[in-house]
Design a protein around this motif. Structure first.
Motif: not given
Length: 506
Positions: A250, A277, A358, A360, A418-419, A446
Motif C-alpha cells: 500500500v 486508487c 484502506a 474498499s 478489499p484488494p 485498492m
C-alpha cells in the motif's frame, strides 16, 4: 419332333430374355446395396459427437459493435507516446481497411508519431496451458493522400503478458511485422503462469507523415495445448496475478497523513495509480495533477504524492497509560520546587501516528439479453431476471455472496471489497445460454470499481444440462452399434425390394 424343337427354342429364347431382363435388375439391386451401405456409414457417423470447435476467449474479437470514445467495446487503449486518435473504420467507408465483418479498429495521427495500441485481459484460464494470440493488422503511412500506396512504414506487433499487465512490461512476448496497405497476420504464443493473460495490439511510428494510420481486426486467443505441471509452471497460479509489481503493498503515509509513493525500478504512473486508487483515467489524472513535475520517465527514489489519507482516532496504548500513572506526586514541603520541576519538564504526552483505512472497492455485475448474440451490450438490450451471480475470494476460497438478477436495480455491486483476487460466476436462467464467459477472474485494486457485463440469449429447444450429461455419458461404441443396425436394416430392405421386383416380373 418339330413341335418339341420349337418349344425348346422358345424356352431358350425366354431364358435369354430373362437374363437380359435380369441384368438391369441385378445392377439396380447392387446399387441399392451400395446405397444402403453408404447410408449406414453416414448414420454411424451422424450419431458420433461432433468435434468441439476451438473457443475464442476474447470479448469482441472482430472489433464490431459500439466504439465508446473511439475504442471498440471490450478493449482498452494504451498510449506510451504521442496522441493518436482512435476510431472505428467501416467497410462501407473503406472496404480495404476491414479484414472481416463490418468494422475494424483504426489508430491515426496527422504529421505526428506515436507508440500506442489496445489491450484486453482474459481471466479464467488454466495455468500451464499454452495460448495463442492472433491478429490481423496493416498500416497506411504516406505523405500524400493516395490510399493505395505508402511512402513510410509502421511497426505492428501482437503481444501477450502475464496477469493484468501493461504494454511496457519487459516480460511480455511479442510478434512483430510490417504490413503495408494490405492485411497480414500476427501470431504469438505464451504459457499461462496464472489464470489470466493480457493481449496487446501495438503500433509504432518513427516518422511524422501526413497519414500515420494503423488498423486491427479479426483477433483471437485460443488454447493450443493442455496444461502441464513442469519446471517454472504451477498449476495453481491464481495468486501470481499482480496488478502492478511493486515493493509496497500500500502507499506510504507520513506523520501529517499525506499519502506518497517512493518510485521503485520499473514503476510508472499507471502502475502506481492501479495500486493507489484504481486503474482508471480519473485516478491517473488525479495523480498527475498532484505531481505536475512528474514526467513520463520517473526516477528511482522519486516521491509521488497521492493525496491526503483518511485518518481515524486511536486510543492511547495501555503502556502509555501505565507510564502516565507512574508519574510521581510531589509532597507539600517541596511543592514550590516540585512545581518548578514540573513546569521545566512537562509530562510527555504520548503521540499516536495516524493510521490509514484502506478504501474498499466494488465489483458491479449486470446480466443483459444478448439479442444478436455478439457478446456486447448494445442499445435496446434489456436486463434478464433469474440469473445468479456468485463472488468468490480465490485467495481464501471463500464465497462472499450471491445475487439473483431482478431483485435490485442493476448494475448490482458487491461492495466493501478489499484488494484481492476475485472470481465472479454466472448461472444463467433456465432457457438461456451465456453468450459471454460465465466466469471472470480479476484482481481488484485498492479503492477501485470493476464493471462486468454478462450476456445471455434465449435458446428455444436448447438441450438441458441433464440431457447433455446423458449424451456425454453414452459409451463410445453405441454410435457404431446404431450405425451397424441401421445399415443391416437398409440392406434387408433393399434385398426384399429386389426380390419382390424380380419375382413380380416372372
Amino acid at each position: 419332333m418339330r413341335s418339341f424343337q420349337s418349344s425348346r427354342a422358345a424356352i431358350i429364347i425366354d431364358r435369354s430374355q430373362a437374363r437380359m431382363l435380369m441384368k438391369p435388375k441385378i445392377v439396380v439391386f447392387l446399387r441399392g446395396i451400395a446405397a444402403a451401405t453408404l447410408a449406414g456409414g453416414l448414420l454411424a457417423t451422424a450419431v458420433q459427437a461432433a468435434p468441439v470447435p476451438t473457443t475464442n476467449l476474447l470479448s469482441n474479437p472482430g472489433f464490431e459493435g459500439s466504439f465508446p470514445s473511439g475504442v471498440a467495446s471490450g478493449w482498452t487503449k494504451w498510449v506510451v507516446s504521442g496522441s493518436p486518435t482512435y476510431n472505428s473504420i467501416t467497410s462501407s467507408v473503406a472496404a480495404a481497411r476491414v479484414a472481416e465483418g463490418v468494422s475494424a479498429q483504426q489508430l491515426e495521427a496527422a504529421n505526428a508519431t506515436y507508440t500506442a495500441g489496445l489491450q484486453q485481459t482474459v481471466t479464467g484460464l488454466t495455468a500451464g496451458t499454452t495460448y495463442r494470440f492472433t491478429l490481423s493488422a496493416h498500416a497506411w503511412a504516406t505523405s500524400n493522400d493516395d490510399s493505395t500506396a505508402s511512402t513510410g512504414s509502421i511497426t505492428l506487433k501482437a503481444g501477450i503478458g502475464q496477469g493484468s499487465g501493461y504494454a511496457s512490461d519487459t516480460s511480455n512476448v511479442w510478434s512483430s511485422a510490417q504490413y503495408i496497405n494490405k492485411y497480414g497476420s500476427l501470431s504469438v504464443d505464451a504459457v499461462a503462469v496464472g489464470t489470466s493473460l493480457t493481449v496487446f495490439t501495438f503500433a509504432s511510428t518513427t516518422v511524422a507523415l501526413k497519414h500515420n494510420d494503423a488498423y486491427f481486426d479479426n483477433a483471437a486467443l485460443v488454447a493450443v495445448s493442455t496444461a502441464t505441471t513442469g519446471a517454472g509452471v504451477q498449476a495453481t497460479g491464481a495468486q501470481q496475478v499482480l496488478i502492478a509489481p511493486t515493493n509496497f503493498a500500500v502507499p506510504t503515509v507520513d506523520a501529517s497523513g499525506q499519502q506518497f509513493w517512493i518510485v521503485q525500478p520499473g514503476d510508472t504512473l499507471i502502475r502506481i495509480a492501479a495500486v493507489a486508487c484504481g486503474n482508471t483515467i480519473e485516478c491517473l489524472n488525479k495523480i498527475k495533477a498532484l505531481n505536475p513535475d512528474a514526467g513520463r520517465m520517473l526516477s528511482v527514489g522519486q516521491k509521488i504524492i497521492l493525496g491526503q489519507a483518511e485518518t481515524v482516532a486511536v486510543a492511547a496504548t495501555p503502556e502509555a497509560t501505565a507510564a502516565a500513572a507512574e508519574t510521581p506526586t510531589p509532597d507539600p514541603a517541596g511543592a514550590a520546587e516540585a512545581t518548578a520541576t514540573v513546569m521545566a519538564e512537562p509530562t510527555a504526552i504520548p503521540t499516536v501516528e495516524p493510521t490509514t483505512e484502506a478504501p474498499s472497492g466494488a465489483i458491479c455485475v449486470q446480466l443483459y439479453d444478448d439479442l444478436n448474440g455478439n457478446g456486447v451490450l448494445d442499445a435496446g438490450e434489456s436486463s434478464v431476471n433469474g440469473g445468479v451471480f456468485t463472488i468468490l475470494d480465490t485467495g481464501s476460497g471463500s464465497t462472499l455472496g450471491t445475487y439473483t438478477t431482478g431483485e435490485k436495480p442493476e448494475p448490482f455491486c458487491f461492495e466493501k471489497l478489499p484488494p484481492a483476487n476475485y472470481r465472479i460466476s454466472l448461472q444463467a436462467p433456465a432457457g438461456y445460454v451465456a453468450t459471454t464467459r460465465a466466469e471472470w477472474d480479476l484482481a481488484l485494486a485498492m479503492g477501485s470499481t470493476a464493471n462486468l457485463e454478462f450476456g445471455a440469449q434465449q435458446a428455444a429447444g436448447a438441450p438441458t444440462p441433464a440431457s447433455a450429461a446423458e449424451t456425454s455419458s453414452q459409451p463410445a461404441w453405441l454410435g457404431s452399434l446404431v450405425g451397424a443396425l441401421g445399415a443391416m436394416l437398409l440392406l434387408g430392405g433393399a434385398g426384399l425390394a429386389g426380390y419382390l421386383l424380380l419375382t413380380r416380373r416372372r
